[in-house]
Design a protein around this motif. Sequence first.
Motif, PDB file in Angstrom:
ATOM      1  N   VAL A   1       6.775   8.643   8.815  1.00 44.85           N
ATOM      2  CA  VAL A   1       6.467   7.975   7.553  1.00 44.85           C
ATOM      3  C   VAL A   1       6.023   6.551   7.872  1.00 44.85           C
ATOM      4  O   VAL A   1       6.734   5.812   8.554  1.00 44.85           O
ATOM      5  N   VAL A   2       4.834   6.184   7.381  1.00 43.81           N
ATOM      6  CA  VAL A   2       4.274   4.861   7.643  1.00 43.81           C
ATOM      7  C   VAL A   2       4.212   4.083   6.330  1.00 43.81           C
ATOM      8  O   VAL A   2       3.708   4.593   5.328  1.00 43.81           O
ATOM      9  N   THR A   3       4.738   2.865   6.334  1.00 46.02           N
ATOM     10  CA  THR A   3       4.679   1.944   5.202  1.00 46.02           C
ATOM     11  C   THR A   3       3.711   0.838   5.586  1.00 46.02           C
ATOM     12  O   THR A   3       3.763   0.338   6.710  1.00 46.02           O
ATOM     13  N   ALA A   4       2.818   0.451   4.639  1.00 45.03           N
ATOM     14  CA  ALA A   4       1.821  -0.553   4.982  1.00 45.03           C
ATOM     15  C   ALA A   4       1.598  -1.551   3.860  1.00 45.03           C
ATOM     16  O   ALA A   4       1.843  -1.273   2.684  1.00 45.03           O
ATOM     17  N   TRP A   5       1.122  -2.722   4.289  1.00 45.96           N
ATOM     18  CA  TRP A   5       0.680  -3.785   3.384  1.00 45.96           C
ATOM     19  C   TRP A   5      -0.700  -4.211   3.839  1.00 45.96           C
ATOM     20  O   TRP A   5      -0.972  -4.274   5.047  1.00 45.96           O
ATOM     21  N   ALA A   6      -1.561  -4.532   2.890  1.00 45.56           N
ATOM     22  CA  ALA A   6      -2.847  -5.145   3.205  1.00 45.56           C
ATOM     23  C   ALA A   6      -2.669  -6.650   3.077  1.00 45.56           C
ATOM     24  O   ALA A   6      -1.996  -7.132   2.167  1.00 45.56           O
ATOM     25  N   VAL A   7      -3.260  -7.389   4.008  1.00 46.98           N
ATOM     26  CA  VAL A   7      -3.158  -8.838   4.019  1.00 46.98           C
ATOM     27  C   VAL A   7      -4.549  -9.404   4.301  1.00 46.98           C
ATOM     28  O   VAL A   7      -5.201  -8.978   5.263  1.00 46.98           O
TER      29      VAL A   7
ATOM     30  N   LEU B   1       0.820  -1.215   0.000  1.00 43.59           N
ATOM     31  CA  LEU B   1       0.000   0.000   0.000  1.00 43.59           C
ATOM     32  C   LEU B   1       0.854   1.265   0.000  1.00 43.59           C
ATOM     33  O   LEU B   1       0.313   2.369   0.063  1.00 43.59           O
ATOM     34  N   GLY B   2       2.166   1.109  -0.050  1.00 42.86           N
ATOM     35  CA  GLY B   2       3.047   2.271  -0.137  1.00 42.86           C
ATOM     36  C   GLY B   2       3.256   2.958   1.198  1.00 42.86           C
ATOM     37  O   GLY B   2       3.156   2.346   2.258  1.00 42.86           O
ATOM     38  N   GLU B   3       3.531   4.251   1.113  1.00 42.95           N
ATOM     39  CA  GLU B   3       3.859   5.057   2.288  1.00 42.95           C
ATOM     40  C   GLU B   3       2.944   6.264   2.387  1.00 42.95           C
ATOM     41  O   GLU B   3       2.430   6.739   1.375  1.00 42.95           O
ATOM     42  N   VAL B   4       2.783   6.758   3.613  1.00 42.19           N
ATOM     43  CA  VAL B   4       2.156   8.057   3.859  1.00 42.19           C
ATOM     44  C   VAL B   4       2.991   8.770   4.918  1.00 42.19           C
ATOM     45  O   VAL B   4       3.688   8.133   5.708  1.00 42.19           O
ATOM     46  N   ARG B   5       2.903  10.084   4.916  1.00 39.93           N
ATOM     47  CA  ARG B   5       3.544  10.881   5.961  1.00 39.93           C
ATOM     48  C   ARG B   5       2.429  11.455   6.828  1.00 39.93           C
ATOM     49  O   ARG B   5       1.565  12.173   6.352  1.00 39.93           O
TER      50      ARG B   5
ATOM     51  N   PHE C   1     -14.334  -2.860  10.455  1.00 43.35           N
ATOM     52  CA  PHE C   1     -15.164  -1.793   9.905  1.00 43.35           C
ATOM     53  C   PHE C   1     -15.269  -1.927   8.397  1.00 43.35           C
ATOM     54  O   PHE C   1     -14.265  -2.210   7.724  1.00 43.35           O
ATOM     55  N   PRO C   2     -16.456  -1.661   7.821  1.00 44.62           N
ATOM     56  CA  PRO C   2     -16.548  -1.510   6.371  1.00 44.62           C
ATOM     57  C   PRO C   2     -15.668  -0.309   5.974  1.00 44.62           C
ATOM     58  O   PRO C   2     -15.453   0.602   6.783  1.00 44.62           O
ATOM     59  N   LEU C   3     -15.173  -0.306   4.750  1.00 40.32           N
ATOM     60  CA  LEU C   3     -14.258   0.763   4.319  1.00 40.32           C
ATOM     61  C   LEU C   3     -14.823   2.157   4.570  1.00 40.32           C
ATOM     62  O   LEU C   3     -14.095   3.040   5.033  1.00 40.32           O
ATOM     63  N   ALA C   4     -16.089   2.389   4.255  1.00 38.22           N
ATOM     64  CA  ALA C   4     -16.658   3.729   4.422  1.00 38.22           C
ATOM     65  C   ALA C   4     -16.582   4.181   5.879  1.00 38.22           C
ATOM     66  O   ALA C   4     -16.225   5.334   6.162  1.00 38.22           O
ATOM     67  N   GLU C   5     -16.901   3.302   6.810  1.00 39.87           N
ATOM     68  CA  GLU C   5     -16.840   3.659   8.225  1.00 39.87           C
ATOM     69  C   GLU C   5     -15.393   3.795   8.689  1.00 39.87           C
ATOM     70  O   GLU C   5     -15.064   4.681   9.481  1.00 39.87           O
ATOM     71  N   ALA C   6     -14.515   2.938   8.190  1.00 40.63           N
ATOM     72  CA  ALA C   6     -13.098   3.020   8.550  1.00 40.63           C
ATOM     73  C   ALA C   6     -12.517   4.375   8.148  1.00 40.63           C
ATOM     74  O   ALA C   6     -11.710   4.951   8.887  1.00 40.63           O
ATOM     75  N   ARG C   7     -12.934   4.910   7.002  1.00 40.17           N
ATOM     76  CA  ARG C   7     -12.436   6.218   6.547  1.00 40.17           C
ATOM     77  C   ARG C   7     -12.761   7.323   7.541  1.00 40.17           C
ATOM     78  O   ARG C   7     -12.027   8.286   7.671  1.00 40.17           O
ATOM     79  N   GLU C   8     -13.893   7.202   8.230  1.00 44.37           N
ATOM     80  CA  GLU C   8     -14.308   8.219   9.206  1.00 44.37           C
ATOM     81  C   GLU C   8     -13.535   8.112  10.514  1.00 44.37           C
ATOM     82  O   GLU C   8     -13.478   9.065  11.275  1.00 44.37           O
ATOM     83  N   ARG C   9     -12.964   6.948  10.787  1.00 40.24           N
ATOM     84  CA  ARG C   9     -12.344   6.707  12.085  1.00 40.24           C
ATOM     85  C   ARG C   9     -10.815   6.734  12.060  1.00 40.24           C
ATOM     86  O   ARG C   9     -10.187   7.049  13.069  1.00 40.24           O
ATOM     87  N   ILE C  10     -10.209   6.370  10.937  1.00 38.10           N
ATOM     88  CA  ILE C  10      -8.756   6.183  10.872  1.00 38.10           C
ATOM     89  C   ILE C  10      -8.015   7.522  10.931  1.00 38.10           C
ATOM     90  O   ILE C  10      -8.565   8.572  10.554  1.00 38.10           O
ATOM     91  N   VAL C  11      -6.791   7.472  11.414  1.00 42.15           N
ATOM     92  CA  VAL C  11      -5.902   8.637  11.392  1.00 42.15           C
ATOM     93  C   VAL C  11      -5.921   9.208   9.964  1.00 42.15           C
ATOM     94  O   VAL C  11      -5.821   8.448   8.991  1.00 42.15           O
ATOM     95  N   LYS C  12      -6.064  10.502   9.843  1.00 44.11           N
ATOM     96  CA  LYS C  12      -6.300  11.146   8.544  1.00 44.11           C
ATOM     97  C   LYS C  12      -5.337  10.677   7.443  1.00 44.11           C
ATOM     98  O   LYS C  12      -5.772  10.289   6.358  1.00 44.11           O
ATOM     99  N   ALA C  13      -4.052  10.708   7.691  1.00 46.26           N
ATOM    100  CA  ALA C  13      -3.086  10.334   6.649  1.00 46.26           C
ATOM    101  C   ALA C  13      -3.226   8.875   6.240  1.00 46.26           C
ATOM    102  O   ALA C  13      -2.998   8.526   5.078  1.00 46.26           O
TER     103      ALA C  13
END
Length: 167
Positions: free
Chosen positions: A94-100, A84-88, A137-149
């Motif tokens: 800087v956070v690097t992530a993978w979906a599994v 999933l790449g990186e975000v700052r 969480f379903p993706l739509a709800e996760a978007r409302e809860r997760i750290v913005k970046a």
Amino acid sequence: MTDRRSAGLLLFRPPAGGAGRAAADTVEVLLGHMGGPFWARRDAGAWTLPKGEYGPPEEPWDAARREFTEELGLPAPDGEPLPLGEVRQSGGKVVTAWAVPGDLDPDSVTPGTFTMEWPRGSGRTAEFPELDRVAWFPLAEARERIVKAQAAFLERLAERLTASGDR
């Protein structure tokens, strides 16, 4: 000055009771609510994927798997990782992530802990869970809860699932 770096895993699955594999419009992701007194009364922007800091010589993938185990008290899943790449984040990390793909019961989590001075300036230390609760969480709800970046990771997961059809 070098950037602080973290790595993590975003576990995803078909919705509970759903059949087959996860499609982008129905996938659920596992997030953890950050523990400690700063996050206790917050919900929006207070959830994260299981992640943690690392430094050389540790590789990001190895750190992501280690941190998953440390933060949740469960082994990291063995599914095929989707980069999933990186975000700052706003603090500069800087956070690097993978979906599994995978599944786990949030009630089976035994979170790791950290110690900090609390209240600040008191000279007393207290121990807090790194994640005080974990939920799907379903993706739509996760978007409302997760750290913005980190919302970028959710978008990238949806794009990869859409590009590959049902995964």
